[in-house]
Design a protein around this motif. Structure first.
Motif, mmCIF file in Angstrom:
data_model
loop_
_atom_site.group_PDB
_atom_site.id
_atom_site.type_symbol
_atom_site.label_atom_id
_atom_site.label_comp_id
_atom_site.label_asym_id
_atom_site.label_seq_id
_atom_site.Cartn_x
_atom_site.Cartn_y
_atom_site.Cartn_z
ATOM 1 N N MET A 1 0.651 -1.170 -0.104
ATOM 2 C CA MET A 1 -0.056 -0.015 -0.093
ATOM 3 C C MET A 1 1.047 1.340 0.078
ATOM 4 O O MET A 1 1.838 1.608 0.881
ATOM 5 C CB MET A 1 -0.638 -0.102 1.154
ATOM 6 N N ARG A 2 0.383 2.170 -0.859
ATOM 7 C CA ARG A 2 1.426 3.247 -1.008
ATOM 8 C C ARG A 2 1.289 4.215 0.020
ATOM 9 O O ARG A 2 0.412 4.242 0.970
ATOM 10 C CB ARG A 2 1.059 4.011 -2.299
ATOM 11 N N ARG A 3 2.385 4.961 0.456
ATOM 12 C CA ARG A 3 2.515 5.954 1.611
ATOM 13 C C ARG A 3 2.284 7.324 1.234
ATOM 14 O O ARG A 3 2.798 7.471 0.216
ATOM 15 C CB ARG A 3 3.497 5.583 2.454
ATOM 16 N N TRP A 4 1.629 8.042 2.057
ATOM 17 C CA TRP A 4 1.366 9.636 1.513
ATOM 18 C C TRP A 4 1.938 10.606 2.687
ATOM 19 O O TRP A 4 2.075 9.886 4.042
ATOM 20 C CB TRP A 4 -0.152 9.810 1.361
ATOM 21 N N LEU A 5 2.154 11.889 2.458
ATOM 22 C CA LEU A 5 2.582 12.841 3.407
ATOM 23 C C LEU A 5 1.043 13.419 3.784
ATOM 24 O O LEU A 5 0.641 14.136 3.096
ATOM 25 C CB LEU A 5 3.387 13.554 2.904
ATOM 26 N N PHE A 6 0.398 12.860 4.673
ATOM 27 C CA PHE A 6 -0.813 13.521 5.386
ATOM 28 C C PHE A 6 -0.718 14.795 5.494
ATOM 29 O O PHE A 6 0.151 15.375 6.261
ATOM 30 C CB PHE A 6 -1.497 12.682 6.391
ATOM 31 N N GLY A 7 -1.926 15.538 5.185
ATOM 32 C CA GLY A 7 -2.099 16.852 5.656
ATOM 33 C C GLY A 7 -1.113 17.894 5.171
ATOM 34 O O GLY A 7 -0.885 19.165 5.727
ATOM 35 N N SER A 8 -0.543 17.584 3.994
ATOM 36 C CA SER A 8 0.324 18.450 3.304
ATOM 37 C C SER A 8 -0.276 19.612 2.738
ATOM 38 O O SER A 8 -1.474 19.452 2.130
ATOM 39 C CB SER A 8 1.149 17.803 2.213
ATOM 40 N N ARG A 80 -17.007 11.667 -4.578
ATOM 41 C CA ARG A 80 -16.468 10.641 -5.243
ATOM 42 C C ARG A 80 -15.512 9.609 -4.636
ATOM 43 O O ARG A 80 -14.736 10.676 -3.703
ATOM 44 C CB ARG A 80 -16.117 10.968 -6.941
ATOM 45 N N PHE A 81 -15.259 8.798 -4.945
ATOM 46 C CA PHE A 81 -14.041 8.003 -4.369
ATOM 47 C C PHE A 81 -13.307 7.317 -5.269
ATOM 48 O O PHE A 81 -13.704 6.926 -6.411
ATOM 49 C CB PHE A 81 -14.686 6.808 -3.328
ATOM 50 N N LEU A 82 -11.895 7.204 -4.941
ATOM 51 C CA LEU A 82 -11.019 6.512 -5.666
ATOM 52 C C LEU A 82 -10.382 5.571 -5.032
ATOM 53 O O LEU A 82 -10.007 5.728 -3.442
ATOM 54 C CB LEU A 82 -9.901 7.328 -6.367
ATOM 55 N N LYS A 83 -9.872 4.312 -5.549
ATOM 56 C CA LYS A 83 -9.324 3.278 -4.597
ATOM 57 C C LYS A 83 -7.688 3.347 -4.718
ATOM 58 O O LYS A 83 -7.288 3.332 -5.884
ATOM 59 C CB LYS A 83 -10.024 2.077 -5.064
ATOM 60 N N LYS A 87 -6.814 1.266 0.323
ATOM 61 C CA LYS A 87 -7.241 2.427 0.952
ATOM 62 C C LYS A 87 -8.391 3.124 -0.063
ATOM 63 O O LYS A 87 -7.952 3.263 -1.142
ATOM 64 C CB LYS A 87 -6.027 3.287 1.474
ATOM 65 N N ASP A 88 -9.302 3.639 0.192
ATOM 66 C CA ASP A 88 -10.216 4.323 -0.291
ATOM 67 C C ASP A 88 -10.058 5.846 0.008
ATOM 68 O O ASP A 88 -9.987 6.041 1.373
ATOM 69 C CB ASP A 88 -11.563 4.027 -0.312
ATOM 70 N N VAL A 89 -10.031 6.949 -0.877
ATOM 71 C CA VAL A 89 -10.089 8.398 -0.591
ATOM 72 C C VAL A 89 -11.237 8.756 -1.252
ATOM 73 O O VAL A 89 -11.638 8.835 -2.142
ATOM 74 C CB VAL A 89 -8.709 8.693 -1.364
ATOM 75 N N LEU A 90 -11.995 9.499 -0.331
ATOM 76 C CA LEU A 90 -12.902 10.597 -0.659
ATOM 77 C C LEU A 90 -12.433 11.686 -1.347
ATOM 78 O O LEU A 90 -11.686 12.792 -0.746
ATOM 79 C CB LEU A 90 -13.647 10.891 0.564
ATOM 80 N N PHE A 91 -13.204 12.237 -2.268
ATOM 81 C CA PHE A 91 -12.685 13.566 -3.134
ATOM 82 C C PHE A 91 -14.158 14.140 -3.176
ATOM 83 O O PHE A 91 -15.301 13.897 -3.425
ATOM 84 C CB PHE A 91 -12.469 13.079 -4.550
ATOM 85 N N VAL A 92 -14.048 15.476 -2.905
ATOM 86 C CA VAL A 92 -15.369 16.390 -2.514
ATOM 87 C C VAL A 92 -14.929 17.565 -3.480
ATOM 88 O O VAL A 92 -13.822 18.349 -3.428
ATOM 89 C CB VAL A 92 -15.435 16.930 -0.974
ATOM 90 N N SER A 93 -16.252 17.769 -4.488
ATOM 91 C CA SER A 93 -15.771 19.120 -5.004
ATOM 92 C C SER A 93 -16.845 20.064 -4.536
ATOM 93 O O SER A 93 -17.728 19.788 -3.783
ATOM 94 C CB SER A 93 -16.085 18.828 -6.476
ATOM 95 N N GLY A 94 -16.571 21.545 -4.851
ATOM 96 C CA GLY A 94 -17.364 22.525 -4.238
ATOM 97 C C GLY A 94 -16.918 23.731 -4.769
ATOM 98 O O GLY A 94 -16.005 24.122 -5.760
ATOM 99 N N THR A 95 -17.318 24.767 -3.912
ATOM 100 C CA THR A 95 -17.277 26.256 -4.498
ATOM 101 C C THR A 95 -15.662 26.558 -3.918
ATOM 102 O O THR A 95 -15.188 27.502 -4.609
ATOM 103 C CB THR A 95 -18.165 27.392 -3.649
#
Length: 461
Positions: A1-8, A80-83, A87-95
């Motif tokens: 599972m890939r690693r990310w730098l959270f909160g960047s 929307r979600f991407l896998k 791990k699943d990640v939530l993507f939110v679009s908006g203003t």
């Protein structure tokens, strides 16, 4: 599972900065009058229109637990979600543009990254490419202080290979820009809406669909000739959104109903009677047509869903009604005085529409799908009788439960086991909310609430 730098903190790419303004986005209120000379255009007020002002004095909740709220996503319009591996990640679009969240623990979502587009409007049905990890955002002409008559519309493409480091890799002008949807595995996107621009044909009632080649997402190619023409009894009109079913048929919803198209393979064209190759640029009609005005008086269908293929059981009584994929679920978006006449959920049968009837319909000889059932929030338990902001909006289906947004009337859970008699089993109507877009995910429902941000809900019954 890939690693990310959270909160960047994510920097905007140079291409995005070229198109960003700090002017607040205009609401959809002008869409009510966005098509001068066409009274039917008033039926699609929508979104944060004139009736979406003020908050309810009380809230109402039944059989639903609020698991979490994400207030920093206020202005949300779509989820929307991407896998990524496990791990699943939530993507939110908006203003605000686009945000990504780690939701492994749905009680404590964590912001991963964002693309800041202050004043953006509106990414109402944001699309994702699962294989290439891309997010497509439709820019409505009302973004950054524009208007439907003269404003610029287009598509932002966001590289989401690293959800903590989102990057806009391209922006392209498109003559439409309210929604954009993937077809043919996102090699192409179809973009539709809103009301027509001043430089478009005077006899159009709204914008049809434009096709963009996304084979190279850094260099999108927009094709000049639109499709899904003559959709409203022979008149070119507003094509609002496109959903692709599990068999690959693209369903275009808008004023004049819902019509499906093959976009790949060889098929018989029911309009001409000849076999030909379907492409994203020249699709082959499949089925569909107008919805009976007794069920949807405005004739404006907002989005749709057809339970077929691997999703056949995500819908009501498929053995009786959907064995051949004959059921289509569609939302009418319409705002009238009061609540009783506002947009509803409609369940219709596609039987009788497989021979091109929806493409031959005229005002003198109209073709309409047969309505099987419908559901309106007006007068239902948990509703706010003082609010006129009651139109149906986006929905999602899992098993026999359809979850749907009804703006100020909240998020409703509807049992569709019997499509002739949909019935409410739960609801979540916060007094300070505007529910726009719900999505099932691993037993939870993630709701894009335009005022509250993201509400994460779970049925408790």
């Amino acid at each position: 599972m890939r690693r990310w730098l959270f909160g960047s903190t994510v920097a905007m790419s140079a291409v995005a900065l070229m198109f960003v303004s700090t002017v607040p986005a205009q609401a959809c209120g002008d869409e009510v009058f966005g098509n001068p000379g066409n009274p039917s255009s008033a039926a699609h007020a929508g979104h944060t229109g004139p009736k979406a002002e003020g908050l309810a004095a009380t809230s109402a909740v039944k059989n639903v637990d609020l698991v979490a709220n994400v207030p920093d996503a206020a202005g949300a319009t779509s989820v929307r979600f991407l896998k990524y591996g496990h791990k699943d990640v939530l993507f939110v679009s908006g203003t605000f543009g686009l945000k990504s969240y780690d939701v492994d623990n749905p009680r404590k979502p964590k912001l991963l990254g964002e693309v800041k587009l202050p004043g953006f409007w509106q990414g109402e049905d944001t699309e994702v490419d699962e294989k290439r990890k891309l997010v497509f955002l439709a820019r409505d002409p009302r973004a950054y202080g524009g208007n439907t008559q003269t404003g610029e519309s287009g598509i932002y493409t966001v590289d989401a290979k690293r959800p903590d480091k989102l990057e806009v890799v391209s922006y392209v002008k498109v003559p439409a820009g309210h929604t954009t949807s993937c077809v043919n595995d996102c090699r192409y996107v179809w973009t539709g809406g809103p009301a027509k621009a001043d430089n478009q044909p005077a006899d159009w009632g709204g914008r049809p669909i434009w096709v963009t080649d996304m084979s190279n997402p850094r260099k999108p190619k927009v094709f000049p000739n639109p499709i899904d023409l003559y959709r409203n009894d022979g008149k070119t009109d507003y094509a609002h959104d496109v959903q692709v079913d599990a068999l690959g048929i693209a369903w275009s919803s808008g004023r004049g109903g819902v019509r499906g198209y093959w976009t790949e393979g060889w098929h018989r064209d029911p309009v001409t009677g000849k076999f030909r190759r379907a492409t994203a640029l020249d699709p082959v009609p499949y089925a569909g047509g107008g919805v009976n005005e007794l069920a949807a008086p405005s004739k404006f269908m907002h989005n749709s869903y057809r339970p077929v293929g691997w999703r056949q059981k995500d819908g009501g009584d498929h053995e009786r009604w959907g064995r051949n994929g004959d059921l289509i679920y569609a939302t009418e978006e319409s705002f009238l005085d009061g609540c009783a006449g506002d947009g509803v959920l409609v369940i219709a049968s596609l039987k009788g529409s497989y021979n091109g009837e929806g493409w031959r319909s005229t005002p003198d000889k109209p073709f309409r799908l047969k309505t099987i059932g419908s559901w309106s929030v007006a007068g239902q338990e948990g509703s706010d009788p003082a609010s006129g902001d009651c139109s149906a909006h986006y929905f999602d289906v899992e098993g026999k439960i359809l979850v749907q947004s009804f703006y100020a009337q909240g998020t409703r859970f509807i049992d569709i086991s019997d499509p002739t008699n949909p019935r409410q089993i739960a609801y979540h109507r916060p007094g300070d909310g505007r529910s726009w877009y719900p999505a099932w995910h691993k037993g939870y429902v993630f709701v894009a609430d335009n005022l509250r941000g993201i509400d994460i809900l779970k049925l408790s019954r």
